[in-house]
Design a protein around this motif. Structure first.
Motif, PDB file in Angstrom:
ATOM      1  N   GLU A  50      63.249  35.008  -2.418  1.00 27.37           N
ATOM      2  CA  GLU A  50      63.111  33.920  -3.385  1.00 27.37           C
ATOM      3  C   GLU A  50      64.490  33.459  -3.829  1.00 27.37           C
ATOM      4  OE1 GLU A  50      60.476  34.862  -6.577  1.00 27.37           O
ATOM      5  OE2 GLU A  50      58.846  35.385  -5.204  1.00 27.37           O
ATOM      6  N   SER A  51      65.421  34.390  -3.861  1.00 21.77           N
ATOM      7  CA  SER A  51      66.821  34.046  -4.110  1.00 21.77           C
ATOM      8  C   SER A  51      67.688  35.048  -3.360  1.00 21.77           C
ATOM      9  CB  SER A  51      67.150  34.030  -5.604  1.00 21.77           C
ATOM     10  OG  SER A  51      67.127  35.323  -6.133  1.00 21.77           O
ATOM     11  N   LEU A  52      68.871  34.571  -2.997  1.00 24.34           N
ATOM     12  CA  LEU A  52      69.789  35.382  -2.209  1.00 24.34           C
ATOM     13  C   LEU A  52      71.204  34.934  -2.528  1.00 24.34           C
ATOM     14  CD1 LEU A  52      70.316  37.438   0.067  1.00 24.34           C
ATOM     15  CD2 LEU A  52      69.932  35.586   1.697  1.00 24.34           C
ATOM     16  N   ASP A  53      72.013  35.854  -3.022  1.00 23.90           N
ATOM     17  CA  ASP A  53      73.399  35.559  -3.348  1.00 23.90           C
ATOM     18  C   ASP A  53      74.278  36.523  -2.569  1.00 23.90           C
ATOM     19  OD1 ASP A  53      75.549  34.309  -4.775  1.00 23.90           O
ATOM     20  OD2 ASP A  53      75.627  36.071  -6.074  1.00 23.90           O
ATOM     21  N   SER A  95      62.952  39.493  -3.550  1.00 20.37           N
ATOM     22  CA  SER A  95      61.904  39.273  -2.563  1.00 20.37           C
ATOM     23  C   SER A  95      60.612  39.953  -3.014  1.00 20.37           C
ATOM     24  CB  SER A  95      62.315  39.851  -1.204  1.00 20.37           C
ATOM     25  OG  SER A  95      61.238  39.807  -0.289  1.00 20.37           O
ATOM     26  N   ILE A 113      69.499  40.135  -3.891  1.00 22.14           N
ATOM     27  CA  ILE A 113      68.342  39.541  -3.224  1.00 22.14           C
ATOM     28  C   ILE A 113      67.086  39.808  -4.042  1.00 22.14           C
ATOM     29  CG2 ILE A 113      68.150  41.598  -1.738  1.00 22.14           C
ATOM     30  CD1 ILE A 113      66.960  39.749   0.442  1.00 22.14           C
ATOM     31  N   ARG A 169      72.606  35.798   5.774  1.00 22.00           N
ATOM     32  CA  ARG A 169      71.521  34.980   5.219  1.00 22.00           C
ATOM     33  C   ARG A 169      70.416  34.782   6.253  1.00 22.00           C
ATOM     34  NH1 ARG A 169      71.264  32.265   0.766  1.00 22.00           N
ATOM     35  NH2 ARG A 169      73.483  32.470   0.380  1.00 22.00           N
TER      36      ARG A 169
END
Length: 87
Positions: A17-20, A47, A45, A8
Motif C-alpha cells: 500500500e506504501s513503499l519508501d 502490505s 513497507i 520496488r
C-alpha cells in the motif's frame, strides 16, 4: 534501472500500500560492502500480506521477494514492515 527501482519492482509481489526506499549508500562509503558494489538501503513497507504475521516472517517475505539482489546489489537492508493500520 536503478537498484531502488529494482527493489520496488521485486517488492511489487507483496502488493504494498506504501513503499519508501532510502539509499543510504553514500553514508557508508569505504565500508567493505560498499567497495564490493552492494548498497545500504532503508525500507519502510506497508502490505496487507503482513497482517497477522510476526516481524521475522515479514522480513523473510521481503528477503524472498528480493532474492539474489541480497547477494550483490544490496549489502545492508534496514526493514520496517507493517500491516495496514499499524502506523
Amino acid at each position: 534501472m536503478s537498484v531502488a527501482e529494482l527493489i520496488r519492482s521485486n517488492l511489487s509481489r507483496l502488493t504494498p500500500e506504501s513503499l519508501d526506499i532510502v539509499d543510504e549508500s553514500a553514508r557508508h562509503a569505504g565500508h567493505e560492502g560498499a567497495r564490493g558494489g552492494g548498497g545500504h538501503y532503508r525500507l519502510t513497507i506497508v502490505s496487507a500480506q503482513f497482517s497477522g504475521k510476526p516481524t521475522q516472517a515479514r522480513h523473510r517475505m521481503v528477503y524472498e521477494a528480493l532474492g539474489p539482489m541480497m547477494k550483490k546489489e544490496i549489502h545492508a537492508l534496514s526493514i520496517q514492515a507493517y500491516a495496514p493500520g499499524e502506523i
